[in-house]
Design an enzyme around this catalytic site. Structure first.
Site: not given
Length: 666
Positions: A116, A200, A235, A275, A288, A290, A348
């Protein structure tokens, strides 16, 4: 064209690749760990090779084990799926040395974009706007805190390698930055074998929108529209759609052209995804790239008609793209819901166990509607603690967004899963949420709309009336059956009463039922009537009814005196009683739940990684008590209030079940 390819992956993506390879006349080789010996992808492939024990770091991400499988099978090419070795340049290098084609981008592109930090520098050089942040790697927690303070909170700590939400933490304070650094590092090392972390700026109120690119080795690169991936939790994407309800054609074109420019800058070939995060003014920033197939690729396939796996195989075979940018047309709307083995009612948290019932809705492809279910499991199979908790991707397509959403609502209601915790109720709730329906959502959707977690759905009165009418009619069918079995009903003599009380979600309805051969007319005490029809019979776990001509699909479980009903994100008990039974039921005291306020219970099946406190320790509200790992994710359990630890029942390295007592407090 290749005669045989090996899929270096498992689960639904391995099954997905096998389907396309089969259509192309290519034989397939599956690889499996001990935990996956009886997995669906193993059954579907033409051949299967064992590559090691259950943990991924002893099987699926061990390059030499996969290489041995390639040699023994004679596979000419390898599709890596996503995760595991899909973005590992060393794997691509090993394949090249072996003379085996990699169905993915060149090693150099993986190295450049898979990291990244490097990818951001290249993106900047290519003229792509990027998120503010510190590109240097972070050595320790102290440095992480210092850099976070300089950037300004909130910040995001991210693993340099990998993806899928693993090794990512958002920090709003120094303490969270310190803890997040260590957890991110641990997860990154366990999932990808690479513990490098960078930081970041976390952009608040963003939308997550990505561009699908497709490039060949002949200098051609096209983009296949965008995907909206803003419905995320930790995320991790939960619901995706294509196209985005937010973008206009001008912004789409600009993002697509930048994505292709970036791909060309690194000599990219195959399918890849760039993305972006997009703010409310449609300003977009590179996040980033992928260098692999994305989990959510089906929605792009549904609106473009392009089989991305087939294109990846053809590009790896040296073929030029057969489609140009002008050929790409976006048709209709597609939505993907990820079915996870996790309990939405328990924060979750991951759930494991046997799928005692697994009945997806029927797949269809007719004019005006598509239902597609990409899955890697089957009824009776085990959901393992060793791998990602996603077990299926349910997709629907319609001519418009509203039609795609309605198709998804019906498909979710008709999806039967038993034996494990799962997020189907939550997915259904999102489909009915006003913000989602309007398209007005950001990546903070789940955090903002469900700040206390998901506690189910409280249905409105109109929906409750429909369900009450339907369950009353269903109960009448069940009562008739019971009477016939017991011998209390003979020939045409009617022994079943017409007056009933239905209690659900704290609401009571008094009604009478007038039945005929086609169905029942249900009259409520306020004079309103509903016409109920359907072919439900006792024992059916899925009721497909119509109420006043409109479809109603419910998952049904039998309880004493009624049903457990799940529909539209709601999960509740329905009691159907005679008027006298209802009168007596109101006098019954409510059963009190046991007091567990002085215990720390394990919220999921998992492994105790660390105990942060011991017996006799005083703990403060919010203090870390224990860290439990499940399905490659670390979960820090914290104190809810100030207390003193009186007893520790578990040790580091112990495997625990749900509700096992980790420690007790005075």
């Amino acid at each position: 064209m290749f005669d045989k390819i090996l899929i270096a992956n498992r689960g639904e993506i391995a099954c997905r690749v096998i389907k396309t390879a089969r259509q192309m006349g290519i034989k397939t080789v599956a690889v499996f760990s001990d935990a996956d010996r009886n997995a669906l992808h193993v059954e579907m492939a033409d051949e299967a090779v064992r590559i090691g024990p259950a943990p991924a770091n002893q099987s699926y991400i061990v390059i030499e084990n996969v290489m041995e499988a390639i040699r023994s099978s004679g596979a000419q090419a390898v599709h890596p799926g996503y995760g595991f070795l899909s973005e590992n340049p060393k794997f691509a290098e090993a394949l090249e040395a072996e003379g085996v084609a990699f169905i993915g981008p060149p090693k150099g592109a993986i190295e450049a974009m898979g990291d990244k930090i490097t990818s951001k520098k290249i993106a900047q050089d290519a003229g792509v706007s990027t998120v503010p942040g510190v590109m240097g790697l972070i050595e320790d927690a102290d440095e992480a805190v210092k850099i976070s303070q300089e950037i300004g909170y909130p910040v995001m700590l991210k693993a340099s390698a990998g993806g899928g939400g693993k090794g990512m933490r958002i920090a709003w304070t120094d303490e969270e930055a310190r803890e997040g650094f260590q957890s991110s590092r641990n997860e990154a090392k366990n999932s990808f074998g690479d513990d490098r972390i960078f930081i970041e700026k976390f952009v608040t109120q963003p939308r997550h929108i990505e561009i699908q690119v497709l490039a060949d080795a002949h200098g051609n690169c096209i983009y296949l529209g965008e995907r909206e991936c803003s419905i995320q939790r930790r995320n991790q994407k939960v619901i995706e759609e294509a196209p985005s309800p937010f973008l206009d054609e001008a912004t789409r074109k600009k993002m697509g052209e930048q994505a292709c420019a970036l791909a060309k800058a690194v000599g990219y070939t195959s399918a890849g995804t760039v993305e972006f995060i997009v703010d409310g003014d449609k300003n977009f920033y590179f996040l980033e790239m992928n260098t692999r197939l994305q989990v959510e690729h089906p929605v792009t396939e549904l609106i473009t008609g392009v089989d991305l796996v087939e294109q990846m195989i053809r590009v790896a075979n040296g073929e030029a793209l057969s489609i140009t940018q002008d050929d790409v047309k976006l048709n209709g709307w597609a939505i993907e819901s990820r079915l996870y083995a996790e309990d939405p009612y328990r924060g979750f948290l991951p759930s494991i166990g046997r799928l005692t019932r697994y009945r997806p809705p029927e797949e269809l492809d007719v004019e005006g509607a598509v239902v597609r279910n990409d899955t890697g499991v089957f009824e009776g199979g085990e959901i393992s603690m060793y791998y990602d908790p996603m077990i299926a991707k349910l997709c629907t397509w319609g001519p418009s967004r509203a039609e795609a959403i309605e198709g998804m609502r019906n498909a979710l209601d008709g999806f039967e899963v038993e034996g494990i915790g799962h997020n189907l109720p939550f997915l259904s709730a999102v489909m009915d949420h006003p913000k989602f329906v309007s398209g007005d959502m950001t990546t903070a959707f789940i955090q903002e709309e469900y700040p206390e977690g998901f506690q189910g759905v409280e249905l409105g009165e109109a929906a409750l009336c429909r369900i009450a009418a339907a369950t009353a009619a269903m109960n009448r069918v069940a009562e008739i059956r019971r009477a016939r079995i017991s011998g209390t009903m003979d020939n045409h003599e009617r022994k079943i009463g017409d007056a009933w009380n239905v209690s659900l979600q704290g609401t009571d309805f008094d009604m009478t039922i007038d039945a005929d051969r086609e169905g029942s007319t249900v009259r409520f005490s306020d004079g309103k009537t509903h016409r109920v029809e359907g072919g439900w019979t006792p024992g059916d776990q899925l009721a497909r009814m119509t109420v006043d001509g409109e479809p109603l699909v419910m998952k049904v479980g039998k309880i004493s005196g009624g049903f457990r009903i799940r529909a539209r994100g709601a999960d509740f008990k329905v009691h159907v009683r005679t008027p006298r039974q209802a009168e007596l039921a109101r006098l019954m005291p409510e059963k009190q739940a046991p007091d567990t306020s002085k215990m720390l219970l394990c919220p999921m099946p998992g492994l105790v990684v660390k105990l942060h406190v011991g017996e006799g320790d005083e703990v403060q509200e919010g203090q870390a008590l224990a860290t439990v790992e499940a399905m490659k994710m670390e979960n820090i359990l914290r104190a809810e209030r100030k207390a003193k630890v009186s007893k520790v029942n578990a040790g580091e390295g112990d495997s625990l079940a749900v509700d096992d007592v980790i420690m007790e407090f005075e």
